[in-house]
Scaffold this motif. Structure first.
Motif, PDB file in Angstrom:
ATOM      1  N   PHE A   1     -28.425  52.606 -17.243  1.00  0.00           N
ATOM      2  CA  PHE A   1     -28.445  54.013 -17.651  1.00  0.00           C
ATOM      3  C   PHE A   1     -29.300  54.816 -16.670  1.00  0.00           C
ATOM      4  N   ARG A   2     -28.704  55.857 -16.099  1.00  0.00           N
ATOM      5  CA  ARG A   2     -29.435  56.764 -15.216  1.00  0.00           C
ATOM      6  C   ARG A   2     -28.853  58.154 -15.388  1.00  0.00           C
ATOM      7  N   GLY A   3     -29.615  59.158 -14.929  1.00  0.00           N
ATOM      8  CA  GLY A   3     -29.143  60.531 -15.020  1.00  0.00           C
ATOM      9  C   GLY A   3     -27.915  60.775 -14.153  1.00  0.00           C
ATOM     10  N   GLU A   4     -27.112  61.729 -14.553  1.00  0.00           N
ATOM     11  CA  GLU A   4     -25.860  61.978 -13.840  1.00  0.00           C
ATOM     12  C   GLU A   4     -25.638  63.462 -13.528  1.00  0.00           C
TER      13      GLU A   4
ATOM     14  N   LEU B   1     -30.833  60.168 -28.707  1.00  0.00           N
ATOM     15  CA  LEU B   1     -29.600  59.451 -29.004  1.00  0.00           C
ATOM     16  C   LEU B   1     -28.493  59.961 -28.078  1.00  0.00           C
ATOM     17  N   TRP B   2     -27.847  59.025 -27.393  1.00  0.00           N
ATOM     18  CA  TRP B   2     -26.723  59.358 -26.523  1.00  0.00           C
ATOM     19  C   TRP B   2     -25.418  58.901 -27.165  1.00  0.00           C
ATOM     20  N   ALA B   3     -24.369  59.679 -26.947  1.00  0.00           N
ATOM     21  CA  ALA B   3     -23.022  59.252 -27.316  1.00  0.00           C
ATOM     22  C   ALA B   3     -22.038  59.952 -26.391  1.00  0.00           C
ATOM     23  N   LYS B   4     -20.856  59.408 -26.289  1.00  0.00           N
ATOM     24  CA  LYS B   4     -19.832  59.963 -25.401  1.00  0.00           C
ATOM     25  C   LYS B   4     -18.514  60.041 -26.157  1.00  0.00           C
TER      26      LYS B   4
ATOM     27  N   VAL C   1     -17.036  64.398 -16.059  1.00  0.00           N
ATOM     28  CA  VAL C   1     -15.826  64.073 -15.310  1.00  0.00           C
ATOM     29  C   VAL C   1     -14.935  63.170 -16.162  1.00  0.00           C
ATOM     30  N   GLY C   2     -13.636  63.384 -16.061  1.00  0.00           N
ATOM     31  CA  GLY C   2     -12.693  62.515 -16.756  1.00  0.00           C
ATOM     32  C   GLY C   2     -12.332  62.962 -18.150  1.00  0.00           C
ATOM     33  N   GLY C   3     -12.770  64.172 -18.533  1.00  0.00           N
ATOM     34  CA  GLY C   3     -12.402  64.692 -19.840  1.00  0.00           C
ATOM     35  C   GLY C   3     -13.265  64.188 -20.980  1.00  0.00           C
ATOM     36  N   PHE C   4     -14.560  64.045 -20.730  1.00  0.00           N
ATOM     37  CA  PHE C   4     -15.478  63.574 -21.763  1.00  0.00           C
ATOM     38  C   PHE C   4     -16.605  64.573 -22.007  1.00  0.00           C
ATOM     39  N   ILE C   5     -17.268  64.382 -23.121  1.00  0.00           N
ATOM     40  CA  ILE C   5     -18.467  65.152 -23.460  1.00  0.00           C
ATOM     41  C   ILE C   5     -19.582  64.155 -23.752  1.00  0.00           C
ATOM     42  N   GLN C   6     -20.730  64.359 -23.125  1.00  0.00           N
ATOM     43  CA  GLN C   6     -21.900  63.549 -23.416  1.00  0.00           C
ATOM     44  C   GLN C   6     -22.777  64.301 -24.408  1.00  0.00           C
ATOM     45  N   ILE C   7     -23.171  63.610 -25.459  1.00  0.00           N
ATOM     46  CA  ILE C   7     -24.021  64.192 -26.492  1.00  0.00           C
ATOM     47  C   ILE C   7     -25.430  63.647 -26.322  1.00  0.00           C
ATOM     48  N   GLY C   8     -26.411  64.537 -26.251  1.00  0.00           N
ATOM     49  CA  GLY C   8     -27.811  64.148 -26.217  1.00  0.00           C
ATOM     50  C   GLY C   8     -28.520  64.773 -27.416  1.00  0.00           C
ATOM     51  N   TRP C   9     -29.005  63.938 -28.314  1.00  0.00           N
ATOM     52  CA  TRP C   9     -29.553  64.427 -29.588  1.00  0.00           C
ATOM     53  C   TRP C   9     -30.994  63.959 -29.722  1.00  0.00           C
ATOM     54  N   ASN C  10     -31.930  64.896 -29.635  1.00  0.00           N
ATOM     55  CA  ASN C  10     -33.339  64.552 -29.797  1.00  0.00           C
ATOM     56  C   ASN C  10     -33.643  64.257 -31.263  1.00  0.00           C
TER      57      ASN C  10
ATOM     58  N   LEU D   1     -29.847  54.483 -27.988  1.00  0.00           N
ATOM     59  CA  LEU D   1     -31.185  55.052 -28.111  1.00  0.00           C
ATOM     60  C   LEU D   1     -31.919  54.972 -26.785  1.00  0.00           C
ATOM     61  N   LEU D   2     -32.489  56.093 -26.363  1.00  0.00           N
ATOM     62  CA  LEU D   2     -33.338  56.134 -25.176  1.00  0.00           C
ATOM     63  C   LEU D   2     -34.775  56.410 -25.602  1.00  0.00           C
ATOM     64  N   ASP D   3     -35.676  55.500 -25.212  1.00  0.00           N
ATOM     65  CA  ASP D   3     -37.111  55.670 -25.451  1.00  0.00           C
ATOM     66  C   ASP D   3     -37.622  56.698 -24.442  1.00  0.00           C
TER      67      ASP D   3
END
Length: 361
Positions: A43-46, A186-189, A216-225, A269-271
């Protein structure tokens, strides 16, 4: 088996890949090590910002990355009660509010421009197990396992570009201080609905940030604190009321959310923490990127700071400076900028809710 190179770089993330390219271009022999079996698995930033984009363009790498696929964000919207009440558009000169670049595209774009240098090698599935140190206390190489075989790499300089849990930092006994920021992530795609425009969308759930990033590719990344350390207890509660908060804010995502985020297991989950150290390296060894100054996901600064680290460090290294390189030269140039970025992250986190105080009625 034994290998030798001017520089051994540990970690084939953005910083390590770019530094490999810039040093190989200067004629230095470089061995790049990556513990995963394929590029971009961790996992890394994009998200590239204007600064990261400028770094890649200045070294004629942006076109190679763009050819593999990237996506410019056309607007930033703040949502409440299912509708956007504030929209921010990009500066016409910049042309975007960030660029989504899949990690594999970024790394492959850089390294495909590096592979033709005969003095460059990239070893995948290679995990460093020990640093080699001489009688004077200078680090002179690494011992690693590659596809189950023990190898030894001797080098004039070791670069630790191996992320927030850096093995090189630990092996070199470099102290660092962690700072918690009061939240985890919390991440989800999910697939984007038809007609979804490339954008960043923000909402406030309680007092916590919810972000959507088109990919890219028709997705949405969800980032939920969520509240720091709260996930174990959160998982014990009913999932439906929790996910309903997302679809209440973004009703147009109801179908795709319900089809692809069905339980707590569909989140990663990202710490969240930041870190810094008073020392960015020692004799024969230098750290860069998250290995020495971990950043939170806020503002997507981590990736871009790693690229700037690599560019700066490469400008200081050549055949003549390797043997006597003083890490302080690198640290003094970059440290102030890093401190300012970390302060900016904290400010963004602490003032996020203020964006919703004067929302339109």
């Amino acid at each position: 088996m034994n290998y030798q190179a001017d520089v051994c770089i540990v970690g084939a993330g953005p910083g390590g890949a770019l530094l490999s390219h810039l040093l190989a271009k200067k004629g230095l022999s470089v061995i790049l090590l990556e513990q995963n079996a394929a590029l971009g698995q961790a996992f890394r930033g994009e998200h590239l910002n204007e600064e990261g984009e400028a770094v890649l363009k200045s070294h004629e790498l942006f076109e190679a990355v763009e050819a593999l696929g990237l996506l410019r964000m056309g607007k930033l919207e703040y949502y409440t009660e299912g509708r956007a009440f504030k929209t921010i558009l990009p500066d016409k000169v910049v042309g975007h509010l960030g660029i989504h670049v899949p990690q594999t595209n970024l790394l492959k774009g850089i390294l495909q421009e590096t592979q033709h240098f005969p003095h460059f090698s990239c070893f995948l599935n290679t995990k460093v197990t020990k640093l080699i140190v001489d009688s004077s206390g200078r680090y002179t190489g690494v011992i690693a396992t590659r596809d189950g075989e023990t190898i030894e790499i001797s080098s004039q300089l070791i670069i630790g570009a191996d992320g927030r849990y850096s093995t090189i930092r630990k092996q070199a006994h470099i102290d660092f201080q962690k700072r918690k920021h009061g939240f985890d992530l919390l991440w989800a795609k999910i697939p984007a609905p038809q007609g979804w425009e490339p954008s960043i969308k923000m909402a406030l759930i309680g007092d916590k940030q919810l972000s959507l990033f088109t990919q890219v590719g028709g997705f949405i990344q969800i980032g939920w604190n969520i509240e720091q350390g709260s996930f174990p207890q959160l998982r014990k509660k009913a999932f439906t009321p929790f996910i309903q908060q997302l679809t209440d804010q973004f009703p147009e995502l109801s179908d795709t959310v319900m089809g692809h985020i069905k339980s707590w297991q569909d989140f990663v989950l990202l710490d969240v923490f930041s870190s810094h150290s008073n020392s960015w390296g020692t004799k024969g060894l230098v750290l860069l990127g998250d290995a020495i100054h971990t950043m939170t996901p806020t503002g997507a600064f981590g990736l871009n700071s790693a690229l700037k680290d690599a560019e700066c460090l490469a400008s200081l290294l050549n055949k003549n400076t390797l043997a006597h390189f003083d890490v302080q030269d690198f640290q003094q140039i970059r440290e102030q900028d890093i401190e300012e970025v970390l302060a900016k992250q904290i400010e963004k986190e602490q003032t996020f809710a203020a964006n919703f105080i004067n929302k339109a009625s």
